[in-house]
Design an enzyme around this catalytic site. Sequence first.
Site, PDB file in Angstrom:
ATOM      1  CE1 TYR A  80      -3.294  -2.825  -0.057  1.00  0.00           C
ATOM      2  CE2 TYR A  80      -3.677  -2.313   2.250  1.00  0.00           C
ATOM      3  CZ  TYR A  80      -4.053  -3.020   1.050  1.00  0.00           C
ATOM      4  OH  TYR A  80      -5.213  -4.009   1.117  1.00  0.00           O
ATOM      5  N   PRO A 108     -16.410  -4.165   0.545  1.00  0.00           N
ATOM      6  CG  PRO A 108     -16.587  -3.358   2.468  1.00  0.00           C
ATOM      7  CD  PRO A 108     -15.569  -3.611   1.601  1.00  0.00           C
TER       8      PRO A 108
END
Length: 291
Positions: free
Chosen positions: A50, A205
């Site tokens: 990241y 999600p």
Amino acid sequence: MDNTTSYSKIIAGTMTWGSWGKDLSQKDLIALIGHCLNAGISTFDHADIYGGYTNEAVFGKAFAQSGIPRSDVQLITKCGIQLDTEVRKNKVVHYNYSKDYIIWSAEESLKNLRTDYLDLFLLHRPSPLMHPGEIAEAIAQLQKEGKIKAFGVSNFTPSQIEMLETAVPVSGNQVEFSLTADGAMYDGTLDDMIANDRMAMAWSPLGSYFREKDKKTKRIKKVLKRLRKKYNVNASQLLLAWILRHPAKVYPVVGTATPQRLTDAINATKIDLELEDWFLLLAASQGHRVP
């Protein structure tokens, strides 16, 4: 699953907190970490890649300055993906799951996050060249030295996990799962997590609902409009509630750096989504009723 660690029901995904997204200042990072804890989110999801291998160090510095006890949070990170970046001059994007590399990567994450241990350490994506014996040796050493509490994977199929478990127990699997990307319910992925008591984590999600305008999202929007009024919540909360209703006891990894959205996410855990409403949303996503 690692039953010695209690993870928050919503996991804060940190991918966009650094240079790949909001590029938050140290002051803002400290405030955001504190906001998460005050809201009831104590688990933070990382990966070495990241921010082009920079996020962990930025977060680690902010966490060290925050004064928050290490025992108040749970840290998850991932290893294995080799990017072609300024930091690492690889010829091609690839995966590395050699024993020495796994150990080195875990130790780098510990150093960058400024912690003595990781609550959960994941292999980021499966490699065609991975061997369970070599991976097991690395994990055994890291656990023996107290550097990781539990070991898991991300984006692995049930058969790949079965192969790994010939040599090392797998505590959890982080996969793509949402109302608009529900394949994990049908390809055996979530079945495996229920059957073997693995921690099920869902990245992205909210799926494509806010990113794309197509027939699928239009159908979902129509149903959500009714349900938002019924439950007195917003669309993102209902999308999370849909995931949370699954018996795999999925932990959504919510990748936002906006404090209110994180608060909304934790409040979604309080929604008691009725059975037929769950199937109304499934039918809207798939474009047909169940058989």
